[in-house]
Design an enzyme around this catalytic site. Sequence first.
Site, PDB file in Angstrom:
ATOM      1  N   GLU A  34       9.855 -41.758  21.940  1.00  0.00           N
ATOM      2  CA  GLU A  34      10.804 -40.844  21.292  1.00  0.00           C
ATOM      3  C   GLU A  34      12.129 -40.800  22.031  1.00  0.00           C
ATOM      4  O   GLU A  34      13.187 -40.870  21.413  1.00  0.00           O
ATOM      5  CB  GLU A  34      10.220 -39.416  21.218  1.00  0.00           C
ATOM      6  CG  GLU A  34      11.248 -38.446  20.635  1.00  0.00           C
ATOM      7  CD  GLU A  34      10.730 -37.054  20.342  1.00  0.00           C
ATOM      8  OE1 GLU A  34       9.689 -36.667  20.898  1.00  0.00           O
ATOM      9  OE2 GLU A  34      11.390 -36.362  19.553  1.00  0.00           O
ATOM     10  N   ASP A  67       5.114 -39.974  22.370  1.00  0.00           N
ATOM     11  CA  ASP A  67       5.919 -38.752  22.292  1.00  0.00           C
ATOM     12  C   ASP A  67       5.631 -38.001  23.593  1.00  0.00           C
ATOM     13  O   ASP A  67       4.547 -37.447  23.778  1.00  0.00           O
ATOM     14  CB  ASP A  67       5.535 -37.899  21.073  1.00  0.00           C
ATOM     15  CG  ASP A  67       6.524 -36.754  20.887  1.00  0.00           C
ATOM     16  OD1 ASP A  67       7.219 -36.411  21.859  1.00  0.00           O
ATOM     17  OD2 ASP A  67       6.597 -36.208  19.774  1.00  0.00           O
ATOM     18  N   ILE A  74       6.726 -35.228  24.946  1.00  0.00           N
ATOM     19  CA  ILE A  74       6.394 -33.809  24.732  1.00  0.00           C
ATOM     20  C   ILE A  74       6.522 -33.550  23.235  1.00  0.00           C
ATOM     21  O   ILE A  74       7.628 -33.507  22.694  1.00  0.00           O
ATOM     22  CB  ILE A  74       7.312 -32.849  25.528  1.00  0.00           C
ATOM     23  CG1 ILE A  74       7.234 -33.155  27.036  1.00  0.00           C
ATOM     24  CG2 ILE A  74       6.905 -31.392  25.247  1.00  0.00           C
ATOM     25  CD1 ILE A  74       8.006 -32.177  27.929  1.00  0.00           C
ATOM     26  N   ASP A  75       5.403 -33.432  22.553  1.00  0.00           N
ATOM     27  CA  ASP A  75       5.447 -33.072  21.133  1.00  0.00           C
ATOM     28  C   ASP A  75       5.297 -31.557  21.082  1.00  0.00           C
ATOM     29  O   ASP A  75       4.376 -30.994  21.662  1.00  0.00           O
ATOM     30  CB  ASP A  75       4.319 -33.762  20.359  1.00  0.00           C
ATOM     31  CG  ASP A  75       4.516 -33.584  18.866  1.00  0.00           C
ATOM     32  OD1 ASP A  75       5.639 -33.841  18.382  1.00  0.00           O
ATOM     33  OD2 ASP A  75       3.572 -33.145  18.197  1.00  0.00           O
ATOM     34  N   THR A 110       8.460 -29.861  21.584  1.00  0.00           N
ATOM     35  CA  THR A 110       9.466 -29.595  22.635  1.00  0.00           C
ATOM     36  C   THR A 110      10.015 -28.170  22.513  1.00  0.00           C
ATOM     37  O   THR A 110      10.229 -27.493  23.522  1.00  0.00           O
ATOM     38  CB  THR A 110      10.624 -30.625  22.543  1.00  0.00           C
ATOM     39  OG1 THR A 110      10.075 -31.933  22.693  1.00  0.00           O
ATOM     40  CG2 THR A 110      11.658 -30.400  23.622  1.00  0.00           C
ATOM     41  N   ASP A 121       5.226 -38.995  16.549  1.00  0.00           N
ATOM     42  CA  ASP A 121       4.611 -37.675  16.326  1.00  0.00           C
ATOM     43  C   ASP A 121       3.178 -37.801  15.810  1.00  0.00           C
ATOM     44  O   ASP A 121       2.374 -36.890  16.011  1.00  0.00           O
ATOM     45  CB  ASP A 121       5.401 -36.868  15.276  1.00  0.00           C
ATOM     46  CG  ASP A 121       6.792 -36.477  15.739  1.00  0.00           C
ATOM     47  OD1 ASP A 121       6.917 -36.011  16.875  1.00  0.00           O
ATOM     48  OD2 ASP A 121       7.752 -36.631  14.953  1.00  0.00           O
TER      49      ASP A 121
HETATM   50  C1  LIP Z   1       8.399 -32.237  16.527  1.00  0.00           C
HETATM   51  C2  LIP Z   1       7.163 -32.403  15.653  1.00  0.00           C
HETATM   52  C3  LIP Z   1       7.138 -31.304  14.623  1.00  0.00           C
HETATM   53  C4  LIP Z   1       8.262 -31.529  13.705  1.00  0.00           C
HETATM   54  C5  LIP Z   1       9.573 -31.554  14.439  1.00  0.00           C
HETATM   55  C6  LIP Z   1       9.575 -32.468  15.638  1.00  0.00           C
HETATM   56  P1  LIP Z   1       9.123 -33.027  19.003  1.00  0.00           P
HETATM   57  O1  LIP Z   1       8.374 -33.198  17.572  1.00  0.00           O
HETATM   58  O2  LIP Z   1       5.987 -32.444  16.289  1.00  0.00           O
HETATM   59  O3  LIP Z   1       5.954 -31.350  13.861  1.00  0.00           O
HETATM   60  O4  LIP Z   1       8.256 -30.554  12.705  1.00  0.00           O
HETATM   61  O5  LIP Z   1      10.537 -32.000  13.526  1.00  0.00           O
HETATM   62  O6  LIP Z   1       9.645 -33.808  15.254  1.00  0.00           O
HETATM   63  O7  LIP Z   1      10.575 -33.153  18.708  1.00  0.00           O
HETATM   64  O8  LIP Z   1       8.786 -31.702  19.547  1.00  0.00           O
HETATM   65  O9  LIP Z   1       8.618 -34.170  19.790  1.00  0.00           O
END
Ligand code: LIP
Length: 271
Positions: A68, A88, A90-91, A93, A217
């Site tokens: 990412e 990813d 940190i998913d 974030t 993601d």
């Molecule tokens: C997030 C996703 C979330 C989505 C956000 C974003 P991040 O990832 O997990 O479901 O709605 O648009 O993409 O940015 O925290 O890695």
Amino acid sequence: MSIDNFYTVAFDLVKQAGAIIRDKINRPKDVMVKSCDVDLVTESDQQVEKLFMEGIIANFPDHRFIGEETTSSGTKVQLTDAPTWVIDPIDGTMNFVHGLPHTCISVALLINKITEIGIVYNPILEQLFTARKGQGAFMNANPIKVSGEKELNKSLLMFEMGTSRDPEKMKIVMENLKILTSKVHGLRALGSAALNMCMVALGGADANFEFGIHIWDFAASDLIVREAGGYCIDPAGGKLDLLSRRLLCASSPELAQELSNLLVQYYPERD
Ligand code: LIP
């Protein structure tokens, strides 16, 4: 080199990455914005991605990455047949920035464009989801299974608003919420696509959909859901395409189809 070696090295790196996230979640962070004010990145996202990539390269120099934080915005993702780690760091974030404990690292290994390994680790709540192709799905080493629910009116449904503030996208998000609210047991959004999907794999939720997510993601959770007995498809009903930025997963094909029939569709620009 075997998938066993790849898995062992990745597992160890994910645990190390988890320690970084755990250490930092309740401390001040450097927060930067990406595509818009609510699309955030922190120094920890970058640190975790670097740690994982350097650890993989040190062991498997010919492996490739789709990360990412190392994929520049607007650049098309290049997915080849080479062993490729999709990361990813940190998913969730936004949750991490606020100290909300639903945040995780998500990594998948694709070889010949087939997902062989999926690992999603929430180091705050100590939820470690793992799957290898053909070998089932696990949370903290215990086997997990989807609920098997077939009916939407008995389902707990995961969804996300997403980070895009594009009015057309927002309108469709709201329309879908309006359509679905009266048709399901409940709607939930954890703020992480990977964790939403793992809740379906775990049987704690029955389905999940999202438009606008990226390959990093959902690549790992796609395998985890399927290995837990669930179904991952395109929200319009066709085959799932990891580069399409569209996902629907459910605990049964009947539920996937019923949800798909109701959704107003949105087609973001592909990864
Ligand atoms: C997030 C996703 C979330 C989505 C956000 C974003 P991040 O990832 O997990 O479901 O709605 O648009 O993409 O940015 O925290 O890695």
